[in-house]
Design a protein around this motif. Structure first.
Motif: not given
Lengths: 419, 252
Positions: A10, A99, A104, B213-218
């Protein structure tokens, strides 16, 4: 799922995609089906802003930054020694959905380096969109970057699943493109655009006859030009934009001030500042063409091929056409009110609305949100206007510049800072 | 001077406005009971009992004059919690009844109508920001939970937006400042009013396994999509005012 690896990918593929300035999620309307995920409305939403002040509304990534081409202006060019990575279709779908569920993003902006050939790459992009729509029941926004040279069949399929399609024409002039991207040619970019344009107008015709026709690129097409990588002038850029608006019905043309990221003797040096102010003036001109009824020829002409950096293009036009002023706020038609410097679309509408109730004064104008410091020299009120005596003054331009401070002053000075 | 006291509800306010006309009060102020303290001892107090029929009659009449969108403008003024809200709405109703053939809200040259338009703009801006800045966090019970504390009371204005958008996941948006929220459970999408403030400390410990984990990705995405050479913090803060940062995953 391996989160560590996903995180790394990413980072690489967001980094490589960030030079695409388009972030719009507007223009499409895809109503949510019962019990499904996502709903896009015409206005679009910016969910956050980066520290450079740009809107983040879509997950903007490359599918891969492996690329067979070697375009001088591109970080992913084949000769550039950088970390390479590629997402699987599943990974992109998973990121988009997760997301989106957390609010987001409005959807996905998917671009890609060209691996193998145009069709293989395009096919993979289409597969992501298809999976999102058909398997995940996703009704959020999807913007696919079409690959120059992609076949009509793939473009057809792409338009069925994506809201918007775009191909960047990158360099405004053909000679510039030859210089910086010798392997690419303009026609490969234009053909898919033409195909989609025809498809959209066909869709509109069919829609009139049949109620249920599958959506076809409902948010239309856009493109992007890099500004300042070659030595094109603003007149050429505006003409190209105008050509695309008129002949390809594009929704948007984006302008991207060149960020020097690569050492190459065909390009501006690495120390060159990003031409932010020039980019800003181009956007202002673009707005004049799309919302203010200005023609490209009115904004610039061959004797004056560059936009004035000191004053905005509308003010610049007004200063060259003083004989058309002053404009009477009480009687002038809407189109003319729009041409007064310092008055925007919203204010012009409010003026036309409010003047039916009473005679407007300069005080009203202030409260309606006009930039009176500019506007006051160009307007005639029923009760008269003392500022009008400056209208014929040869120093009007100076007076106007002195009366306002640019938000770009210092910060984006075109001159080099030495220390 | 007559002071009309109402219960603080939208219908209550319009009942009060009905009674201003009913009793032909000239010099009046309308105040919600909660905000009322008597300073003018000579003022006459009139207690308003909310009656939906009275409110309806005013609203129907208004709708003929200023349309549904006009009513929506007035609702935004009501939700702004502005200290002049009663006076402004009363002024709009009075003017609208005097000029039934015009949409009086468009008279931007009038002090009160311009103020209504400005408040409407502010409330709309925050409504829009809440559709943008709400950050859901997935909990162990599969509910996507978000907390907000907007300057204006915009929760009623964003319910439909989220209801349309998220139909296949349970979610909840909670206004910390006003202590109420919206809950969608895959069937119904209703407001809820807890007796006590929600204990966030406790709730926050119940993250779903994948949430961090998704928070980190974001967060990583947010950092990497920025172009350092174009840094413009002033613009950044203009778009994302600091008061919202504490609830934004990418800013923490």
């Amino acid at each position: 799922m391996n989160f560590e690896r996903l995180k790394e990918k990413l980072e690489i593929l967001a980094d490589a995609a960030k030079y695409d300035v388009s972030c719009s999620s507007s223009g499409g309307s895809r109503k949510n089906k019962k019990g499904a995920l996502g709903d896009s409305s015409a206005s679009g939403i910016c969910h956050t802003y980066t520290e450079d002040g740009r809107c983040v509304s879509l997950l903007k990534i490359l599918l891969t930054n492996h690329c067979i081409y070697d375009c001088a202006y591109c970080v992913s060019r084949s000769s550039n020694d950088i970390k390479r990575a590629g997402f699987t279709v599943e990974e992109v779908v998973d990121l988009t959905i997760n997301f989106y569920r957390r609010n987001y993003i409005e959807g996905l902006f998917l671009s890609s380096g060209i691996f193998k050939n145009a069709d293989t790459t395009m096919e993979r992009l289409v597969r992501v969109a298809k999976k999102l729509r058909l398997e995940e029941n996703f009704n959020g926004y999807i913007h696919l970057k079409s690959i120059p040279g992609a076949s009509d069949e793939l473009m057809q399929e792409a338009a069925l699943y994506a809201d918007r399609l775009s191909i960047n024409i990158e360099i405004p002039t053909e000679s510039g493109l030859k210089l910086l991207a010798p392997e690419k040619n303009r026609q490969d970019m234009l053909n898919p655009m033409k195909y989609i344009q025809n498809g959209i107008s066909q869709y509109k015709d069919e829609k009139k006859i049949f109620r249920k026709v599958p959506k076809f690129a409902p948010a239309g097409q856009s493109t992007q030009m890099i500004v300042g990588a070659t030595n094109e002038n603003d007149l050429q850029i505006i003409k190209v934009a105008d050509h695309f608006y008129k002949n390809y019905n594009l929704k948007r043309v984006y302008y991207s001030g060149y960020v020097p990221v690569l050492e190459d003797n065909r390009l501006p040096a690495l120390t060159t500042a990003v031409p932010m102010l020039r980019e800003n003036r181009l956007y202002q001109s673009d707005w004049l063409m799309r919302f203010y009824g200005f023609k490209a020829e009115e904004i610039l002409d061959p004797n004056m091929p560059f936009l004035d950096l000191e004053v905005d293009p509308k003010l610049s036009w007004a200063l060259r056409h003083l004989h058309q002023f002053p404009i009477n706020l009480q009687t002038a038609d809407y189109q003319m009110i729009l041409r007064i410097p310092g008055i925007g679309v919203k204010t012009a509408q409010k003026i036309v609305s409010a003047r039916r109730f009473q005679v407007l004064t300069i005080e009203h104008l202030k409260k309606l949100g006009a930039a009176v410091n500019r506007a006051k020299y160009f307007i005639d009120f029923t009760a008269g206007n003392i500022h009008l005596r400056h209208l014929t003054d040869i120093n009007l331009r100076k007076l106007l510049i002195g009366g306002s401070t640019s938000k770009f002053q210092n910060q984006f000075s075109q001159q080099l800072t030495l220390f | 001077m007559t002071t009309l006291l109402y219960d603080g509800s939208f219908d209550g306010l319009f009942t009060a406005i009905f009674e201003v006309f009913e009793y032909r009060y000239k010099d009046v102020e309308i105040v919600s009971r909660e905000r009322f303290y008597q300073e003018n001892i000579f003022a006459e107090i009139h207690e308003v009992i909310t009656q939906n029929e009275k409110a309806e009659r005013v609203l129907n009449k208004l709708e003929q004059n200023i349309g549904k969108s006009g009513i929506h403008e007035l609702l935004k003024v009501f939700l702004s919690e502005d200290i002049e809200l009663e006076q402004l709405i009363l002024s709009a109703v009075k003017q609208s009844i005097q000029h039934p053939d015009k949409n009086i809200l468009q008279n931007y040259a009038d002090h009160d109508m311009l103020k209504i338009s400005k408040i409407g703009k502010s409330v709309s801006r925050e409504r829009h920001r809440m559709t943008a800045f709400v950050r859901f966090e997935k909990m162990q019970d599969d509910v996507f939970f978000a907390k907000i504390d907007p300057d204006f009371n915009v929760l009623p204005l964003i319910r439909k937006h989220f209801k349309d958008r998220y139909q296949d996941q349970k979610w909840m948006i909670y206004d910390l400042k006003r202590n109420y929220g919206i809950l969608y459970d895959l069937e119904n999408c209703d407001f809820f009013y807890p007796d006590e403030k929600l204990d966030l400390q406790k709730y926050q410990q119940k993250f779903h396994d994948e949430e961090t984990q998704y928070q980190t990705l974001w967060q990583r995405y947010f950092t990497r999509t920025n172009i350092v050479e174009r840094k413009n913090l002033k613009l950044h803060i203009q778009h994302v005012p600091r008061r919202y940062w504490k609830y934004l995953t990418e800013k923490n």
